[in-house]
Design a protein around this motif. Sequence first.
Motif, PDB file in Angstrom:
ATOM      1  N   TYR A  11       0.829  -1.201   0.000  1.00 34.24           N
ATOM      2  CA  TYR A  11       0.000   0.000   0.000  1.00 34.24           C
ATOM      3  C   TYR A  11       0.868   1.257   0.000  1.00 34.24           C
ATOM      4  O   TYR A  11       2.030   1.232   0.415  1.00 34.24           O
ATOM      5  N   GLU A  12       0.274   2.334  -0.464  1.00 34.06           N
ATOM      6  CA  GLU A  12       0.923   3.641  -0.357  1.00 34.06           C
ATOM      7  C   GLU A  12      -0.084   4.638   0.190  1.00 34.06           C
ATOM      8  O   GLU A  12      -1.297   4.507  -0.021  1.00 34.06           O
ATOM      9  N   ALA A  13       0.430   5.628   0.908  1.00 36.52           N
ATOM     10  CA  ALA A  13      -0.414   6.664   1.487  1.00 36.52           C
ATOM     11  C   ALA A  13      -0.476   7.863   0.557  1.00 36.52           C
ATOM     12  O   ALA A  13       0.506   8.204  -0.109  1.00 36.52           O
ATOM     13  N   VAL A 217      -5.187   5.593   1.911  1.00 34.81           N
ATOM     14  CA  VAL A 217      -4.223   4.605   1.431  1.00 34.81           C
ATOM     15  C   VAL A 217      -4.840   3.862   0.252  1.00 34.81           C
ATOM     16  O   VAL A 217      -6.061   3.768   0.126  1.00 34.81           O
ATOM     17  N   ILE A 248      -1.956   5.600   8.838  1.00 34.44           N
ATOM     18  CA  ILE A 248      -1.609   4.745   7.702  1.00 34.44           C
ATOM     19  C   ILE A 248      -1.740   3.276   8.102  1.00 34.44           C
ATOM     20  O   ILE A 248      -2.357   2.471   7.393  1.00 34.44           O
ATOM     21  N   ILE A 252      -4.492   0.547   6.660  1.00 38.46           N
ATOM     22  CA  ILE A 252      -4.011  -0.671   5.993  1.00 38.46           C
ATOM     23  C   ILE A 252      -4.552  -1.909   6.696  1.00 38.46           C
ATOM     24  O   ILE A 252      -5.025  -2.865   6.056  1.00 38.46           O
TER      25      ILE A 252
END
Length: 496
Positions: A11-13, A217, A248, A252
């Motif tokens: 995942y990315e924020a 996210v 975050i 997730i």
Amino acid sequence: MTAAAPVKTQYEAIIGLETHCQLSTNTKIFSSSSTEFGNPPNTNIDPICMGMPGVLPVLNQKVLEYAVKAGLALNCSIAPYSKFDRKQYFYPDLPKNYQISQFDLPIATNGWLEIELVDETGNSTRKKIGITRLHMEEDAGKLVHGGSDRLSGSTYSMVDYNRAGVPLIEIVSEPDLRSGAEAAEYGQELRRIVRYIGVGDGNMQEGSLRCDVNISVRPVGQKEFGTKVEIKNMNSFNAIERAIDYEIERQIQALENGETIVQETRLWDENKQCTFSMRVKEGASDYRYFPEPDLPPIEVSAEQLQDWKAQLPELPAMKRNRYETELGLSPYDARVLTDDKAVAEYFEKSIAAGAVAKQAANWVMGDITAYLKNEKLAIAQIPFQPQDLAELLGLIEAGTISGKIAKDILPELLANGGSPQKFVESKGLIQISDTGAIDRAIDAVLAANPKELEQYRAGKTKLLGFFVGKVMKETGGRADPKLTNELLVAKLNAPG
């Protein structure tokens, strides 16, 4: 054949900040009441900021100047034509039941600022963060909740309208941030810029700078944004970083567990180090904006724009880059020295007076900063001037005094100022570089310590430090350390 384990989703924020910055004008945005912080409640008020019937706002010219300068410093396009709008909402600390703000035609758009992150090894990485818009608006008052009730919390609230009508600029970033560290650095760089150009003090503890974080996210590679959550109630950049990192992980974990992220506003609990839900946002708020009928549109001429642009100082990012490329300082040193404009100016003036950049940097960041923190002073408050620091470093370089003597006398110089050369002469602290004088001191020390001399010559060479200390004591700390070591080693190693 064993089946391959499923690939874990990465995942990315996606993070953006909305920052409200109070402008350091003497009076409010649309009236003549004082903006001074800390006055008794409801004393900085007038009919205009209290929303009395029939009163008319008048734009403070300084607010426009400061907003334009902030926009220029953030590399924004300044609108030649903009306007104010009414933003309708009811809240007890908003006397008029609407806020005068800017909606579709803000004063500044499409800018950027550069952040620089320095890791533990001293290496730095730079990144440009987009600025969507910057607009002017008035601040609301402040509610103070009191009493205690087991079920509802506070039993009553008081309102202080001193802050109502204080001028603000709201700066909205692009969703270009990806971590708590980047967001915290963005906020700090924004504060540095505001302070450098003199439009605000950026004191978060006084509410002069307030940041709201929007965070979501998404799986790496996905184009669509995830569900956005807003975090409020953070009073430091450190709290911003920790709150984002926590959020975050929370989001997730929720996605990994098959849960749905709810669009909501959350608060940061400093004691528990976690976020918690404040209210759920079911849709976009309808503020029913319309053009403010009591204020004319704003026009900024090309001549006025050029004049304000010419007044801007060298900004922090430019200064950091210059310190690294021209002065040879490390990214860490450049970052520390440019964090405070007054410190950077002190440092640069000491170089202009003849100090070597790296030496001046070490003294400013080390002994001088430690003194300032201990005495709770700003660097502009000490009588020890930049040229005095250059003179002190020159005495060390010339061998007139040792570095140790310089450190010993620095507190008195910082407290009283004056010429280090004259101070050293008046105290009889000039370094002894005469070989004969040092030889005589060494002979006296060796004669007074025959046992230690015998042990040294028998192989206990660690006693060298003992003898150096004795010689320095014998000479009142004035012996040239390098010359003392050379002469002492020669005598200690001479045949008995």
